[in-house]
Structures are given as C-alpha cells and as structure tokens.
Design an enzyme around this catalytic site. Structure first.
Site, PDB file in Angstrom:
ATOM      1  N   HIS A 122      32.978  37.731  44.064  1.00  0.00           N
ATOM      2  CA  HIS A 122      32.840  36.424  44.133  1.00  0.00           C
ATOM      3  C   HIS A 122      32.381  35.683  42.619  1.00  0.00           C
ATOM      4  O   HIS A 122      31.795  34.466  42.532  1.00  0.00           O
ATOM      5  CB  HIS A 122      32.419  35.671  45.240  1.00  0.00           C
ATOM      6  CG  HIS A 122      32.662  36.336  46.355  1.00  0.00           C
ATOM      7  ND1 HIS A 122      33.939  35.942  46.663  1.00  0.00           N
ATOM      8  CD2 HIS A 122      32.073  36.872  47.356  1.00  0.00           C
ATOM      9  CE1 HIS A 122      34.079  36.477  48.006  1.00  0.00           C
ATOM     10  NE2 HIS A 122      32.953  36.960  48.366  1.00  0.00           N
ATOM     11  N   ARG A 170      34.436  36.811  30.075  1.00  0.00           N
ATOM     12  CA  ARG A 170      33.033  36.919  30.025  1.00  0.00           C
ATOM     13  C   ARG A 170      32.624  38.456  29.592  1.00  0.00           C
ATOM     14  O   ARG A 170      33.008  39.279  30.535  1.00  0.00           O
ATOM     15  CB  ARG A 170      32.536  36.895  31.529  1.00  0.00           C
ATOM     16  CG  ARG A 170      32.801  35.404  31.910  1.00  0.00           C
ATOM     17  CD  ARG A 170      31.828  34.856  33.054  1.00  0.00           C
ATOM     18  NE  ARG A 170      32.092  33.566  33.593  1.00  0.00           N
ATOM     19  CZ  ARG A 170      31.519  32.996  34.483  1.00  0.00           C
ATOM     20  NH1 ARG A 170      30.352  33.365  34.729  1.00  0.00           N
ATOM     21  NH2 ARG A 170      31.848  31.587  34.936  1.00  0.00           N
ATOM     22  N   LYS A 213      33.034  35.007  38.454  1.00  0.00           N
ATOM     23  CA  LYS A 213      34.177  34.899  37.648  1.00  0.00           C
ATOM     24  C   LYS A 213      34.050  35.889  36.556  1.00  0.00           C
ATOM     25  O   LYS A 213      32.970  36.118  35.894  1.00  0.00           O
ATOM     26  CB  LYS A 213      34.354  33.446  37.329  1.00  0.00           C
ATOM     27  CG  LYS A 213      34.552  32.464  38.411  1.00  0.00           C
ATOM     28  CD  LYS A 213      34.079  31.082  38.168  1.00  0.00           C
ATOM     29  CE  LYS A 213      34.104  30.195  39.352  1.00  0.00           C
ATOM     30  NZ  LYS A 213      33.514  28.985  38.883  1.00  0.00           N
ATOM     31  N   GLU A 258      33.715  23.340  47.187  1.00  0.00           N
ATOM     32  CA  GLU A 258      32.350  22.516  46.690  1.00  0.00           C
ATOM     33  C   GLU A 258      32.424  22.155  45.416  1.00  0.00           C
ATOM     34  O   GLU A 258      33.483  22.283  44.601  1.00  0.00           O
ATOM     35  CB  GLU A 258      31.345  23.528  46.707  1.00  0.00           C
ATOM     36  CG  GLU A 258      31.406  24.865  45.653  1.00  0.00           C
ATOM     37  CD  GLU A 258      30.365  25.733  45.571  1.00  0.00           C
ATOM     38  OE1 GLU A 258      29.254  25.328  45.970  1.00  0.00           O
ATOM     39  OE2 GLU A 258      30.414  26.739  45.012  1.00  0.00           O
ATOM     40  N   ARG A 290      26.882  20.108  37.577  1.00  0.00           N
ATOM     41  CA  ARG A 290      26.155  20.631  36.382  1.00  0.00           C
ATOM     42  C   ARG A 290      27.279  21.071  35.381  1.00  0.00           C
ATOM     43  O   ARG A 290      28.446  21.188  35.809  1.00  0.00           O
ATOM     44  CB  ARG A 290      25.508  21.779  36.713  1.00  0.00           C
ATOM     45  CG  ARG A 290      26.096  23.078  37.337  1.00  0.00           C
ATOM     46  CD  ARG A 290      25.075  24.095  37.537  1.00  0.00           C
ATOM     47  NE  ARG A 290      25.993  25.101  38.464  1.00  0.00           N
ATOM     48  CZ  ARG A 290      26.724  25.732  38.276  1.00  0.00           C
ATOM     49  NH1 ARG A 290      27.253  25.919  36.954  1.00  0.00           N
ATOM     50  NH2 ARG A 290      27.259  26.776  39.082  1.00  0.00           N
ATOM     51  N   LEU A 342      41.199  32.680  53.698  1.00  0.00           N
ATOM     52  CA  LEU A 342      42.575  32.530  53.046  1.00  0.00           C
ATOM     53  C   LEU A 342      42.784  33.898  52.474  1.00  0.00           C
ATOM     54  O   LEU A 342      41.910  34.356  51.762  1.00  0.00           O
ATOM     55  CB  LEU A 342      42.552  31.471  51.905  1.00  0.00           C
ATOM     56  CG  LEU A 342      42.300  29.990  52.582  1.00  0.00           C
ATOM     57  CD1 LEU A 342      42.659  28.909  51.318  1.00  0.00           C
ATOM     58  CD2 LEU A 342      43.192  29.736  53.705  1.00  0.00           C
ATOM     59  N   GLY A 401      26.326  31.944  44.670  1.00  0.00           N
ATOM     60  CA  GLY A 401      26.370  33.072  44.044  1.00  0.00           C
ATOM     61  C   GLY A 401      27.165  34.098  44.841  1.00  0.00           C
ATOM     62  O   GLY A 401      27.168  35.172  44.800  1.00  0.00           O
ATOM     63  N   GLY A 402      27.917  33.517  46.060  1.00  0.00           N
ATOM     64  CA  GLY A 402      28.820  34.394  47.008  1.00  0.00           C
ATOM     65  C   GLY A 402      27.884  35.023  48.100  1.00  0.00           C
ATOM     66  O   GLY A 402      28.491  35.798  48.748  1.00  0.00           O
ATOM     67  N   LYS A 409      26.684  21.995  51.200  1.00  0.00           N
ATOM     68  CA  LYS A 409      27.843  22.175  51.150  1.00  0.00           C
ATOM     69  C   LYS A 409      28.739  21.466  52.365  1.00  0.00           C
ATOM     70  O   LYS A 409      29.970  21.119  52.252  1.00  0.00           O
ATOM     71  CB  LYS A 409      28.458  23.708  51.201  1.00  0.00           C
ATOM     72  CG  LYS A 409      28.063  24.274  50.037  1.00  0.00           C
ATOM     73  CD  LYS A 409      28.452  25.921  50.168  1.00  0.00           C
ATOM     74  CE  LYS A 409      28.253  26.420  48.798  1.00  0.00           C
ATOM     75  NZ  LYS A 409      28.879  27.687  48.534  1.00  0.00           N
TER      76      LYS A 409
HETATM   77  P1  ADP Z   1      29.344  30.340  46.112  1.00  0.00           P
HETATM   78  O1  ADP Z   1      28.625  29.008  45.958  1.00  0.00           O
HETATM   79  O2  ADP Z   1      28.443  31.027  46.506  1.00  0.00           O
HETATM   80  O3  ADP Z   1      29.930  30.963  44.847  1.00  0.00           O
HETATM   81  P2  ADP Z   1      32.050  29.460  47.047  1.00  0.00           P
HETATM   82  O4  ADP Z   1      32.293  28.433  48.319  1.00  0.00           O
HETATM   83  O5  ADP Z   1      32.043  28.680  45.798  1.00  0.00           O
HETATM   84  O6  ADP Z   1      30.627  30.032  47.125  1.00  0.00           O
HETATM   85  O7  ADP Z   1      32.755  30.486  47.029  1.00  0.00           O
HETATM   86  C1  ADP Z   1      32.811  31.689  46.198  1.00  0.00           C
HETATM   87  C2  ADP Z   1      34.175  32.469  46.145  1.00  0.00           C
HETATM   88  O8  ADP Z   1      34.493  33.087  47.561  1.00  0.00           O
HETATM   89  C3  ADP Z   1      35.578  31.649  45.989  1.00  0.00           C
HETATM   90  O9  ADP Z   1      35.583  31.480  44.493  1.00  0.00           O
HETATM   91  C4  ADP Z   1      36.533  32.589  46.660  1.00  0.00           C
HETATM   92  O10 ADP Z   1      36.505  33.644  45.912  1.00  0.00           O
HETATM   93  C5  ADP Z   1      35.677  33.123  47.908  1.00  0.00           C
HETATM   94  N1  ADP Z   1      36.013  31.989  49.055  1.00  0.00           N
HETATM   95  C6  ADP Z   1      35.161  31.059  49.257  1.00  0.00           C
HETATM   96  N2  ADP Z   1      35.685  30.441  50.561  1.00  0.00           N
HETATM   97  C7  ADP Z   1      36.693  31.079  50.982  1.00  0.00           C
HETATM   98  C8  ADP Z   1      37.921  31.088  51.987  1.00  0.00           C
HETATM   99  N3  ADP Z   1      37.853  30.166  52.810  1.00  0.00           N
HETATM  100  N4  ADP Z   1      38.825  32.158  52.130  1.00  0.00           N
HETATM  101  C9  ADP Z   1      38.989  32.976  51.129  1.00  0.00           C
HETATM  102  N5  ADP Z   1      37.981  33.005  49.909  1.00  0.00           N
HETATM  103  C10 ADP Z   1      37.173  32.287  49.871  1.00  0.00           C
END
Ligand code: ADP
Length: 452
Positions: A235, A337, A237, A287, A291, A203, A164-165, A116
């Site tokens: 996290h 979903r 969807k 990110e 895929r 954020l 996966g959060g 990342k």
């Molecule tokens: P993963 O790869 O684990 O899914 P992500 O970077 O895609 O992680 O983030 C997953 C979710 O976490 C995002 O869709 C959002 O809801 C939340 N998130 C990620 N970064 C931030 C941030 N900087 N501020 C607020 N929420 C965030």
C-alpha cells in the site's frame, strides 16, 4: 505575505518548501533532530534550530519544541510538509492559538476529513461515489457479518484513524471474517490508539487514482487532474504517473466536476488530494489527504504550476493566481520514488553515500536532499530522491525514465532504482495493464525466477 516560514519537516520535502519560500522572498527557519544537523535545507535556511533527539517522537512530532523554535525565531507561519504533524488537527489548533499561521486547511477540515468515516459520508452526500461498505464503525462481529453479506465478499476491514496501509485486513469468505475483524481491531489499537474499524467491499483489480485540488478562501476551487498511483508495494506508492492512460476525457470531466463542487460546498481551503479506487469504469472515493503530497511534483510538471507556492499564497489570504481555464495539461509525467532499500528484500539500507550522480537534461527533474558524503539516517522514511520525467507521450516518458535511471549513481547504499528500471521494461507496465495488486505478483514472480 509571510515574512518568515518555519519548515516543520525534513528530507526532500523540506528542501522543496525551502525552494518555494526562497523564490517568494520569504525567510526560512529549518528545525531538525540531532541526526539531521547536516541536512541540505538546514544548511540553506536563514536560521536553524535543533528541536530534539533522533527519534521523531522527541523532535519532528514534538509540538512544544517546534512552537518554541517558532517563537524564538519570530516565524509567522509553519509549513508542516507531509507526514509527521501535517494532518494533526491539535497541532494546527495550537499553532493558530499562538498567532502563527498553519499552512494547511482549517482545523475543522483536518478533523472531518481526518476521520475516514465522516469523510466518506460527507463526500457521499455531495454526490461523490464511495466504495460500498458499513455506514460507520462496526460495533460487533455480528454486525460485521451482516454488513459483509449485504455488500458481498471479499471485504476489507480498515481502521477509522488509519494511515500508511496499517490496520487493514481482508476477509475472503465468512469463515475468515471473525479473525480478520479481530486482527484489524488489534492492529488499529496498537498503531492509532483507537480500535474502531469499518468495512469496505474489497475490490479485486482496481487502479488507485487520485485528484489534486487547490482551493482559496474566496470560493475558487481548481483541479490539476489525476495521478495514477497503482504501482504500490504494501500500500505504499512507488511510481506515480499522469495522465492515467485508461481514463478518457468525458470520464475525467465528469468526476473532476463532481469533486470540485464537493470541495467548494464543504468550504475547504488549501491544497488537497481525493483518493479513489477505479474499477470497471467506476470511481470509488477512499479518503482525502488534507495536505501536500509527495507526488505533487507529477502534477507540477504536467501543468507547470508551482503547487507549494500556491499553497503558501493561499494560506497568506491571497486568491488563486490562475483559473481552471488557464490550466494546460501537456504530455505525460512519471515519478519514481528512490528509497534507501534493498531492491529485492526491501530491507532499509541506511549509511553514507560514497558517490552520487543525478540524471539531468530536458524534462528530467530530481527532487532530493542527498549529496555526496551524506549519511542516510536509519530513523526516518527511506525516500532519498524522486526522479520525475516528462515526455510528449507515455512512450517518450518511459524512454526518458529508462535513460534517467540508467544515469543515476547512488553508491554506498542500496536503493530501489534497479526495481524501477526493470518495471519500465515489463510489457504489462508498458501496455498499462496493471492494478494495485500487480507489483506484488510481479515481485513474487521475480523472486521465484530470481531475475535480479
Ligand atoms: P491509508 O490511509 O492507510 O493509506 P487508504 O484507504 O488510502 O489507506 O488505502 C491504501 C491502499 O489500500 C489503497 O491505495 C489501495 O491500494 C488499498 N485499498 C484501500 N481500500 C481498498 C478496497 N476497498 N479494495 C481494495 N484495495 C483497497
């Protein structure tokens, strides 16, 4: 074109890939665990091979077993689907070493976009706006403290190899910082075997907006617009829609232009998604998923383009079959979903489906592998169906969604359809007044008042 594709996945996505192959006249090999012998795509595939026990570590993540199945059946390509080995650079490398085509990007891009920090730095260099935070992984809690002071609280720690959060922890103020840092590191180590973490400004009320791109090996890159995936739980969807109702055309044109140029400059080939947070009119890159994604169906319904077919064609060395000017975005699309979970507690609800009826009709698409009498196993992701509806505008899409969810019958197991049905009646959702934290608050409120 490929002669025979091995589908290294299960569930609805495996069936989706099988459908694309059949339509293209490509033979298919299904690989499955013991528990999955009765999966629909296993029945429909030309050949099938049992690759291991129920636990994914011994089957869907078992590289040696999948490769033996490919060699045994003479498959000339492997489609990894989503999850499992789909972003695993080592797997892609071994597949290629065996003279089999990995249907996905080059190993080099799986590696760079899979990290990342490298992904963010690369995109920032290409002019893509990224969320502010640390320049790389954090070496110490002192460095974390200095970075947080510069970017401003609250801050979020994230695992470098996360997904996966998992491995994400928020520090609201300096007093929280050390504990959040240590917890994120421990979770990262436990889940990804690497305790490296980095920091981003957290954020407060962003939308999650992602852009679908497709690139061929001749330098042609197109985008299929965005998907608003802000309705999330933990996290993950739950509802995805397109277009995002708070983005106007000039904003969309500007960001898609930047993205397409960035993807072209790095020489990426294949399908991919760039994920952003969007707050106060600004995009922040998070990110890139290298895929196919579960929610690709939303963009397919919006544009009429078969993304899986294009993905397979490109992997076989063909040019994209259309240009950006040919893409027509029409109407409004939402995907719900349906997971085998209790819609209140979200506890998994595996078991036998005793009665099943899927909605249908104009602009109602159901992507699902389940059937009457199918037993949902407890070992894997709980997704049992995606209900995708389209309307000429967002209101018509919501009405169609309500009707489709009312028509759905899945007896014998619990599922998330009642949750979706309630969200579709919520004034905030109807007005588009939500962000990534909205669903959590909505669920907490509902629990307080015991609405369901
Ligand atoms: P993963 O790869 O684990 O899914 P992500 O970077 O895609 O992680 O983030 C997953 C979710 O976490 C995002 O869709 C959002 O809801 C939340 N998130 C990620 N970064 C931030 C941030 N900087 N501020 C607020 N929420 C965030």
């Amino acid at each position: 074109m490929f002669n025979k594709v091995l589908i290294a996945n299960r569930g609805e996505i495996a069936l989706r890939i099988l459908r694309a192959c059949k339509q293209m006249g490509i033979k298919t090999v299904a690989v499955h665990s013991v528990a999955d012998a009765n999966l629909m795509h296993v029945r429909l595939a030309d050949e099938s091979v049992c690759i291991g026990p129920n636990q994914s570590s011994g089957s869907y993540l078992n590289i040696a077993s999948i490769l033996s199945a490919a060699e045994l059946t003479g498959a000339d390509a492997i489609h990894p689907g989503v999850g499992f080995l789909s972003e695993n650079a080592r797997f892609a490398e071994i597949v290629q070493e065996h003279g089999i085509k990995f249907i996905g990007p080059d190993v080099e891009h799986l590696i760079s976009m899979g990290d990342k920090i490298i992904a963010k730095t690369t995109m920032a260099k290409m002019g893509v706006p990224v969320v502010i935070g640390s320049d790389g992984s954090l070496e110490s809690v002192d460095q974390a403290r200095e970075t947080a002071e510069r970017s401003g609280y609250p801050v979020l720690f994230k695992a470098v190899n996360g997904g996966g959060g998992k491995g994400m922890k928020v520090a609201n103020c300096e007093a929280d910082l050390e504990q959040a840092y240590n917890m994120a590191k421990a979770e990262a180590k436990a889940n990804f075997g690497n305790d490296a973490v980095y920091m981003e400004r957290y954020l407060a009320q962003p939308r999650h907006i992602e852009f679908q791109i497709i690139a061929d090996s001749y330098g042609n890159v197109v985008h299929l617009g965005e998907r608003d995936c802000s309705i999330q739980r933990n996290h993950q969807k739950l509802i995805e829609e397109s277009p995002c109702m708070i983005i106007d055309n000039p904003t969309r044109d500007k960001i898609t232009h930047t993205i397409v140029e960035a993807v072209r400059s790095i020489g990426y080939v294949g399908v991919g998604t760039l994920e952003f947070l969007y707050e106060n009119g600004q995009f922040f890159f998070m990110e890139m998923n290298t895929r196919l994604q579960v929610e690709h169906s939303v963009s397919e319904e919006l544009t009429g383009i078969d993304i899986v077919r294009e993905q397979i064609r490109i992997a076989a060395g063909n040019k994209l079959s259309f240009r950006q000017e040919d893409v027509r975005f029409s109407g409004h699309v939402m995907e719900f979903r349906i997971n085998a979970e209790n819609p209140q507690s979200f506890m998994p609800s595996p078991g036998r489906i005793t009665e099943l009826h899927f909605p249908a009709g104009i602009d109602v698409r159901v992507d699902s592998h389940v059937y009457d009498g199918y037993v949902v196993p407890p070992y894997y992701d709980s997704l049992v169906a995606k209900i995708v509806v389209k309307g000429s505008d967002r209101n018509e899409c919501i009405s169609r969604g309500r009707a489709a969810l009312d028509e759905l019958i899945i007896d014998g197991i619990q599922n998330t359809a009642p949750l979706h049905r309630q969200i579709l009646d919520d004034p905030d959702f109807i007005n588009g007044d939500f962000n990534i934290h909205w669903l959590k608050r909505w669920i907490d409120r509902r629990t307080d008042h015991s609405v369901l």
